[in-house]
Design an enzyme around this catalytic site. Structure first.
Site, PDB file in Angstrom:
ATOM      1  N   GLY A  95     -13.073  -8.229  -7.822  1.00 46.12           N
ATOM      2  CA  GLY A  95     -13.208  -8.340  -6.368  1.00 46.12           C
ATOM      3  C   GLY A  95     -13.892  -7.119  -5.783  1.00 46.12           C
ATOM      4  N   GLY A 127      -9.295  -2.177  -4.297  1.00 41.30           N
ATOM      5  CA  GLY A 127     -10.062  -2.135  -5.555  1.00 41.30           C
ATOM      6  C   GLY A 127     -11.235  -1.173  -5.433  1.00 41.30           C
ATOM      7  CG  ASN A 179       0.112  -6.677   0.824  1.00 46.62           C
ATOM      8  OD1 ASN A 179       0.697  -5.688   0.388  1.00 46.62           O
ATOM      9  ND2 ASN A 179      -0.594  -6.646   1.946  1.00 46.62           N
ATOM     10  CE  LYS A 188       2.918  -2.682   0.922  1.00 50.00           C
ATOM     11  NZ  LYS A 188       1.736  -2.984   0.240  1.00 50.00           N
ATOM     12  CG  ASN A 213       1.730  -7.523   6.567  1.00 47.75           C
ATOM     13  OD1 ASN A 213       2.145  -6.402   6.826  1.00 47.75           O
ATOM     14  ND2 ASN A 213       0.981  -7.744   5.499  1.00 47.75           N
ATOM     15  CG  ASN A 235       0.829  -1.414  10.827  1.00 52.41           C
ATOM     16  OD1 ASN A 235       0.380  -2.508  11.169  1.00 52.41           O
ATOM     17  ND2 ASN A 235       0.610  -0.912   9.616  1.00 52.41           N
ATOM     18  CD  GLU A 249      -2.426 -10.715   1.163  1.00 50.82           C
ATOM     19  OE1 GLU A 249      -2.547 -10.467  -0.044  1.00 50.82           O
ATOM     20  OE2 GLU A 249      -2.269  -9.845   2.029  1.00 50.82           O
TER      21      GLU A 249
HETATM   22  O1  KPL Z   1       0.875  -3.284   3.353  1.00 54.50           O
HETATM   23  C1  KPL Z   1       0.603  -3.260   4.531  1.00 54.50           C
HETATM   24  C2  KPL Z   1      -0.369  -4.265   4.990  1.00 54.50           C
HETATM   25  O2  KPL Z   1      -0.998  -4.081   6.024  1.00 54.50           O
HETATM   26  O3  KPL Z   1      -0.521  -5.276   4.304  1.00 54.50           O
HETATM   27  C3  KPL Z   1       1.300  -2.316   5.478  1.00 54.50           C
HETATM   28  C4  KPL Z   1       2.279  -1.472   4.672  1.00 54.50           C
HETATM   29  C5  KPL Z   1       2.029  -3.078   6.518  1.00 54.50           C
HETATM   30  C6  KPL Z   1       0.377  -1.314   6.095  1.00 54.50           C
HETATM   31  O4  KPL Z   1      -0.433  -1.830   7.075  1.00 54.50           O
END
Ligand code: KPL
Length: 302
Positions: free
Chosen positions: A8, A13, A98, A186, A194, A204, A268
């Protein structure tokens, strides 16, 4: 040892490739299309780097190569199926995404004995346009052997060498024995930050406003209940503290889901809140807030 083959051309990456280049380590990048043959990276200190892409087609890998998949979960199956005929049974595969569900896909395609390392990173970066990546926040990467693999000297040696390789390319990297708990933490952060940043079109840090407290606490409660039902001991209180800490540390960032919605890309949500909803359903746990997040983000992204 270990030439990095990075699939990708996403932000994380690309940072890994740029880190390898800055540190004189071998890497190849395989963008999904051949349209792009180089990318400009703005490093955290303002330094400008150009990384070059390899051909998009797979090449044969040996046990001295490592295949890194910093892809979205929904891109994994197709990528792994395309690469499987080119992998030696001893070529380590690193999953870096993620959300959850990637390991199950990798086991289905590669089998239960293939060396798989799970990783999660908190570095901040975004794609400014199709040819440029900006590194915005220093984080760290945690890596560990997939939990279904036996902890024998062969897998442990692979894990150690991969961690050392990543540490040289893009530090800091921490080897974690219980990577499953780290991934759940996480996940809990992504479950709260998100969808809320995407729905409320905010960064955020905005989620630290009191109007979000009840929803964040409720989402953490649901995540904690589901995690515990699957043997991962995470309390609601610990998750709330963690979510608020990450929101503070990444206050000026726009989450990846916010960026996906803003750029009309697929989100996602299924691998994040959708994953919680699906696991909760199997154990009869009620998760109304996660269900609502899935519905709202799907409407936004449709
Ligand atoms: O992993 C993240 C994301 O945006 O997907 C966080 C930790 C929320 C940081 O923006």
């Amino acid at each position: 040892m270990y030439h990095l083959h990075i699939l990708g051309s996403g932000a994380i990456g690309s940072l890994l490739a740029a880190g390898a280049q800055r540190n004189g380590l071998g890497y190849s990048m395989y963008p999904r299309t051949t349209k792009q043959c180089s990318l400009n990276i703005t490093w955290i200190n303002g330094e400008q780097l150009t990384i070059t892409h390899h051909n998009a087609a797979p090449s044969f890998l040996t046990e001295t190569d490592v295949l890194v998949l910093p892809l979205k979960v929904y891109q994994l199956s197709e990528a792994l199926a395309a690469w499987k005929p080119y992998l030696s049974p001893a070529t380590p595969v690193v999953l870096l995404h993620n959300g959850m569900g990637g390991l199950e896909q990798a086991r289905d395609i590669l089998g239960d004995t293939h060396p798989i390392i799970l990783a999660t990173t908190s570095h901040g970066a975004y794609k400014a346009d199709s040819a440029s990546i900006v590194y915005t926040g220093i984080g760290s990467t945690m890596m560990g052997l997939a939990p279904h693999l036996p902890t024998n000297c062969v897998y442990e040696a692979i894990q150690k060498s991969i961690v050392e390789r990543f540490e040289k390319a893009f530090p800091p990297v921490q080897q974690i024995d219980d990577i499953q708990s780290a991934l759940w933490k996480k996940l809990a952060v992504n479950v709260a930050i998100n969808p809320l940043t995407a729905i409320h079109d905010c960064n955020n840090g905005h989620l630290l406003q009191p109007e979000f407290t009840e929803t964040i606490e409720g989402l953490c409660d649901e995540t904690s209940q589901v995690a515990r039902a699957y043997g991962i001991n995470l309390t609601k209180e610990a998750l709330i503290t963690l979510v608020r800490q990450v929101a503070r540390q990444t206050a000026n960032n726009f989450s990846s889901m916010h960026q996906d919605v803003a750029n009309e890309r697929r989100t996602e949500i299924d691998a994040i809140n959708g994953y919680i909803v699906s696991l909760a359903g199997k154990k009869g746990i009620d998760v109304p807030l996660n269900t609502l997040m899935v519905e709202k983000v799907k409407i936004l992204a449709s």
